[in-house]
Motif scaffolding. Sequence first.
Motif, PDB file in Angstrom:
ATOM      1  N   ASP A  33       0.831  -1.210   0.000  1.00 39.83           N
ATOM      2  CA  ASP A  33       0.000   0.000   0.000  1.00 39.83           C
ATOM      3  C   ASP A  33       0.861   1.254   0.000  1.00 39.83           C
ATOM      4  O   ASP A  33       0.540   2.244  -0.678  1.00 39.83           O
ATOM      5  N   ILE A  78       2.163   1.849  -3.478  1.00 45.52           N
ATOM      6  CA  ILE A  78       1.122   2.394  -4.358  1.00 45.52           C
ATOM      7  C   ILE A  78       0.953   3.888  -4.109  1.00 45.52           C
ATOM      8  O   ILE A  78       0.902   4.691  -5.058  1.00 45.52           O
ATOM      9  N   GLU A 120       1.701   6.791  -6.855  1.00 49.48           N
ATOM     10  CA  GLU A 120       0.589   7.650  -7.277  1.00 49.48           C
ATOM     11  C   GLU A 120       0.973   9.124  -7.145  1.00 49.48           C
ATOM     12  O   GLU A 120       0.665   9.939  -8.031  1.00 49.48           O
ATOM     13  N   LEU A 158       3.516   1.031 -10.729  1.00 49.47           N
ATOM     14  CA  LEU A 158       2.197   1.269 -10.161  1.00 49.47           C
ATOM     15  C   LEU A 158       1.177   0.264 -10.708  1.00 49.47           C
ATOM     16  O   LEU A 158       0.375  -0.310  -9.946  1.00 49.47           O
ATOM     17  N   TYR A 187      -0.910  -2.550  -8.532  1.00 53.77           N
ATOM     18  CA  TYR A 187      -2.369  -2.667  -8.538  1.00 53.77           C
ATOM     19  C   TYR A 187      -2.801  -4.122  -8.797  1.00 53.77           C
ATOM     20  O   TYR A 187      -3.745  -4.628  -8.181  1.00 53.77           O
ATOM     21  N   ARG A 207      -2.167  -6.192  -5.603  1.00 58.20           N
ATOM     22  CA  ARG A 207      -3.098  -5.898  -4.512  1.00 58.20           C
ATOM     23  C   ARG A 207      -4.494  -6.445  -4.829  1.00 58.20           C
ATOM     24  O   ARG A 207      -5.154  -7.038  -3.968  1.00 58.20           O
ATOM     25  N   TYR A 257      -9.325  -3.285  -8.891  1.00 54.78           N
ATOM     26  CA  TYR A 257      -7.978  -2.770  -9.137  1.00 54.78           C
ATOM     27  C   TYR A 257      -7.495  -3.063 -10.557  1.00 54.78           C
ATOM     28  O   TYR A 257      -6.535  -2.429 -11.031  1.00 54.78           O
TER      29      TYR A 257
END
Length: 589
Positions: free
Chosen positions: A61, A64, A68, A84, A88, A91, A100
């Motif tokens: 997390d 990410i 972002e 990225l 995604y 996750r 996602y």
Amino acid sequence: MKSETLKNAAVSTLVGATLVTGVIVLAPGWGKDTSPPASGPAARAMTAAGSGAPASLSDLDALIRDRERFVRDHPGDEESWAVLGSAYVERGTRLGDTAYYPKAEEALKRSLKAVPAAEGNVDALVGMAELANARHDFARARGYAESARKQKPERWAVYPALIDAYNGLGKYAAAGKAMDKLLELQTGPQVLGREARVYWNKGWREDAAALAYGATANSRTPAEKAVALHREGELAWERGEAEEAVEHYTAALRTVPESHRSLAGRARALAALGRTDEALDDYRSALEKLPLPEYALEAGELYESLGLNGDATTLYELLREQVTRAGEHGVDGDLVLARYEADHGDPADAVRRLRGEWRRGHRNVHVADTMGWALYRAGRPKDALPFAKLATGQGLRSALFSYHLGEIERALGDFGPARRHIDEALQTNPHFSPLLAQKAREAQDALGEPEPGGPADVEGDGYWPLDPPADAPSGAASPSPSASSPSSSAVASPAPAASAAAPLPVSPSSPSSPSPSSPSSPSPSSPDPSSPSDASDASDASGASAPEASGRTVVSPAPAPPAARPAPQLRPVQRSTSPAPATVAPGNG
């Protein structure tokens, strides 16, 4: 050599339900205008990805959020977009949150827009391959992964995605070669774990258990150890060792409480041990935290086995909702829906869905097994047999596959093979399904014991079958134990027995397969697997060409054996590394 034993291996667990970890691509840098942080959760996630290990969810997390923020200020940085997008994918897969996947696709396309694939953007290609695998679009995944391999054949991160794509397509020889290459380029617990699954799917259970144990012992982080413990739990369950499976799953959850897949695995094993209330609690927790349709199906069948049909119906409805929602995000859920329809809904609808899977090239053992079972449930056991034999012919010792094949053979009147395969199912895992294991025991009782008067001389006390008959010419020598067949003057060779089963399905790309332009006219030896209705025609053609047993030449044995017989030469049995026949693994490539 170890790598040579992996060729032609069936390298997969249940397609669409595998544990995907460590799929983040290690980008060459953190962006053209910045340096990676010296420490912190985002850096730990990238370090884990670089070694092929899973990152913790909290570190994932953090990565990410970090990327972002970065791409908002640097929208042209292809490396950060690729990281990225891959994050995604991971996750979404680990949490069962398919929402996602569209975000991942957008990020990866932004990376490819900044630097196209033809200009060497391998990280984005690998990310797209992982995304396609997560969506069960294995042909597209293979295309992306092969493009990445063509550009960077020594980049190890290409090969896990390529292996998964080949497995989904049933191209097990190609998957084995890709595994060989991965072993050359990368080491560590995750590679050991993949190798363990290869050995398991070849039927080498002890070797698989040893490799899985090695992966656990060599794990370097809690996240990596939890994955390895989960894998040991899977292997223990598939061996029918429910108590050991519970221990491994519990250890995984103790190591990383977010190991939600281990909750579902433990629920399955607890149900087998009769600890039903605990099993139902674990299934409820798993479905709250990892809402996968296969878990809804498992839990529904457990409720149904307990006579709680209302609760089972609720879970089956949840399954449909989950498949529909995942489909909105590009996920192909036809296989799990077909499993549901075959046993609890409309088997004909299951056949239609599976025919679509087969035509899309998804010719793995799980699709083959489900197709065989759906055809059987639809009242077409003769058409079902080639698919069931294909599923059980790869080396994987699956109690479910063996049971399905046994029931199909029972419906066709092949009681000997049916008894053998149903016995094998219950020996492999006597609790393989809360519904079907009981049916397997009932079928076993109905089949009973073999008829008396089985093979003669099973104890080795009587007539030696290679001895010459009493009326053989004088001076006829006893055959050598190493001879492949006795002399024609001693025992006449019988005509080949008529085939009781249809030929196995093969890929249309095989030289022996019919042309795709004429699917209604398959060769008698090669039914078109994309048209299951042709399987029975091929079976009839095959059986008609075989001689009848009554045409065999029978030579009566001598009333008394000679005083001595040649002693057989015993040789050590070695595992063969030769490629599997083309008719066993469809679409080998």
